[in-house]
Design an enzyme around this catalytic site. Structure first.
Site, short mmCIF file in Angstrom:
data_model
loop_
_atom_site.label_atom_id
_atom_site.label_comp_id
_atom_site.label_asym_id
_atom_site.label_seq_id
_atom_site.Cartn_x
_atom_site.Cartn_y
_atom_site.Cartn_z
N ASP A 252 78.74 69.85 117.33
CA ASP A 252 80.14 69.63 117.81
C ASP A 252 81.25 69.28 116.84
O ASP A 252 80.98 68.21 115.77
CB ASP A 252 80.16 67.89 118.94
CG ASP A 252 81.28 67.36 119.42
OD1 ASP A 252 81.93 67.96 120.63
OD2 ASP A 252 81.70 66.65 118.73
N GLU A 287 81.68 74.20 116.97
CA GLU A 287 82.91 74.05 117.72
C GLU A 287 83.93 73.76 116.65
O GLU A 287 84.27 72.74 115.70
CB GLU A 287 83.15 72.52 119.10
CG GLU A 287 84.40 72.78 119.57
CD GLU A 287 84.64 71.38 120.54
OE1 GLU A 287 85.28 71.60 121.14
OE2 GLU A 287 83.81 70.31 119.59
#
Length: 570
Positions: A252, A287
């Site tokens: 993330d 990401e």
């Protein structure tokens, strides 16, 4: 040799280690009885004791009792004692050598809302349906333990411990094992850029874990210049990959893994994650809002590609707010760039953006980009959690979905998208007291400027907000139609697109715009060519047709939303 975080077994017994570099005294409290820990190099503390699986323990750091920051299992919530666990010795039922990345069709799901029960056993029962459609990987949103019963997972504070609302560690092992028996990879979303707002006891045990000079949008930043900090996250990844035989990780917001030590950390993370089991592929996805190539050039398979999503979303909805601003001026032109190069923003000046973003990434293989038309972020960060079908022409949404599944980039489906779901996916949490009040007020303030919403922004702490986000599994005519389209598109991908991807690209893609909302695309690979014709909002009679389409949706040249695609093998 690096010191080990958390509890682990040796020939001498059960050893527990933690990092408390500023502490004067640290003790293990096992079943209520204190046992002093020994200070080792670099601020680590450790002790080895006689223990049994199921015993409970706390760490006493300068007089304050806290759960183990590397707890593998909790006896209750994030404030409760941790539990001594042993690695599973259950025999694996499914032989599994993994799958190559080019075959990936990812299905992002949130365990708490994927099924009515919201548990791992219930989700295990749905895996065969996904595999039957042609999906090859499930990506679990974060499952590390956070405070309360429900949450997205990005407020976790015990990243080694499975959130108990989803089930037991053995339930997760059975989920993974059953997925493998069906040919499905399992990827875990891992958050290493911040901790949640309640229960992060590392602030007490190890203040140097955090970078006081930086702050993320979600909490205190992490100091990756510290060796112990880097080990905490890498050992956690090794634990999930090895203990549960996962196939990969989605990391993330790695743009928030920054500061001194961050580059070295990302390189070592990739090397050691893949070394967990050299006999099978371990896939690593990031990401990364920066649209940079370096991680994909150095050990990482792919990056989430929000650019593709934003172009499609702006074309279908006409929205231009917030991060859609720079994609709203010419979304079809942007889509041409996305289909040709992967990213759209590659460092060039763009209207709607004060500073350029990104760098050239067109040299990367198509498999270096994970594309989507919906994700937990893009749906859940809306005030009302609307899916694309609630915002745009249904035929346009379906054509865009088929484009996602058949284009030569890695597709990711957000749970329910394959069946035309319209149930919202809202932001929800389960805090109490002042923290609950702050989250509630912050969510309301975020959307206060949108007059059309008034006071309708759902309360993120209300159980009903969570309940409304559960996926609808009703067997309707609409669901059957969408499932049929999904199955046919993924069959085409398996038989036509994947063989080309695995052969390697032979030259850059050619994408030509025709009229206001149509385009023709050609991708050339070593084993052949993939040809696409697309209209996304307006029919273009001059769009050159394909001689013989292998897959079509709508009529090119006649319908405002239509797609045709075919391959020519050499």
């Amino acid at each position: 040799m690096a010191q080990m975080w958390g509890g682990y077994w040796t020939d001498a017994g059960w050893t527990v280690g933690t990092w408390a570099p500023l502490a004067d005294q640290v003790a293990l409290i096992l079943n209520g009885k204190p046992c002093p820990m020994t200070r080792l190099a670099d601020g680590f503390w450790s002790t080895t004791v006689d223990a049994r699986a199921g015993d409970t323990y706390l760490l006493r750091v300068d007089g304050k009792d806290i759960p183990d920051p590397a707890s593998r299992l909790q006896s209750g919530d994030v404030h409760a004692p941790s539990v001594v666990v042993k690695p599973s010795d259950d025999a694996r039922q499914a032989p599994w050598a993994g799958r190559p990345w080019a075959e990936a069709v990812i299905y992002e799901l949130h365990l708490g809302t994927f099924t009515p029960e919201g548990t791992l056993p219930a989700a295990t029962g749905k895996l065969a349906e996904l595999a039957d459609l042609g999906i090859t990987a499930v990506e679990l949103m974060p499952i590390g333990q956070c405070q309360g019963e429900r949450g997205w997972g990005y407020d976790g504070v015990l990243p080694y411990a499975l959130h108990p609302a989803y089930g037991s560690p053995d339930d997760l092992r059975r989920f993974v094992d059953h997925a493998h028996s069906l040919g499905l990879m399992v990827i875990l979303d891992l958050v290493m850029n911040h901790f949640g707002p309640e229960g992060a006891y590392l602030h007490h045990a190890a203040p140097p874990f955090f970078d006081e000079g930086r702050h993320t949008p979600w909490g205190a930043a992490i100091d990756f210049s510290q060796h112990a900090v880097r080990e905490y996250w890498i050992q956690g990844a090794e634990y999930w990959l090895g203990e549960y035989r996962l196939d990969g990780l989605r990391l993330d917001a790695v743009h928030q893994i920054a500061g001194p030590g961050a580059t070295d950390f990302m390189a070592e993370f990739a090397r050691r994650a893949r070394a967990v089991d050299p006999a099978r592929p371990i896939h690593l996805i990031v990401e990364d809002e920066r649209n940079e190539a370096s991680l994909r050039e150095n050990g990482y398979d792919a990056s989430w590609n929000d650019d593709f999503h934003h172009a499609v979303h702006c074309q279908l909805t006409g929205e231009s707010d917030s991060y859609y601003a720079s994609f709203s001026h010419d979304p079809v032109g942007d889509l041409c760039l996305a289909l040709a190069r992967g990213h759209i923003e590659e460092g060039q000046p763009r209207p709607g953006r004060d500073e350029p973003r990104g760098e050239p990434c067109g040299h990367l293989p198509p498999t270096g980009f994970v594309n989507s038309t919906q994700t937990h972020d893009q749906v859940g960060n809306r005030a009302m959690g609307e899916r694309l079908l609630s915002l745009a022409d249904p035929q346009g949404v379906q054509v865009a979905f088929v484009l996602l599944l058949t284009a030569p980039y890695i597709p990711m489906i957000f749970m329910g998208e394959e069946r035309g779901a319209t149930t919202p996916f809202l932001f929800f949490a389960d805090f109490t007291g002042d923290l609950a009040r702050a989250v509630r007020e912050g969510r309301a303030a975020e959307f206060a400027g949108i007059a059309s919403l008034g006071s309708r922004v759902p309360d993120p702490l209300a159980p009903d907000t969570f309940a409304r986000s559960r996926l609808d599994w009703d067997d309707t005519a609409t669901a059957r139609h969408w499932l049929d389209v999904t199955r046919r598109a993924l069959s085409f991908r398996r038989d036509h697109v994947v063989p080309l991807l695995t052969s390697g690209r032979s030259r850059p893609a050619q994408v030509v715009r025709h009229g206001a909302a149509s385009l023709a695309a050609t991708w050339q690979f070593q084993k052949g060519t993939l040809d696409l014709r697309l209209s996304l909002g307006q029919a273009e009679p001059g769009l050159p047709p394909l001689d013989e389409a292998a897959f079509s949706l709508g009529r090119i040249g006649t319908d405002p939303f239509a797609l045709s695609i075919t391959t020519r093998f050499t």
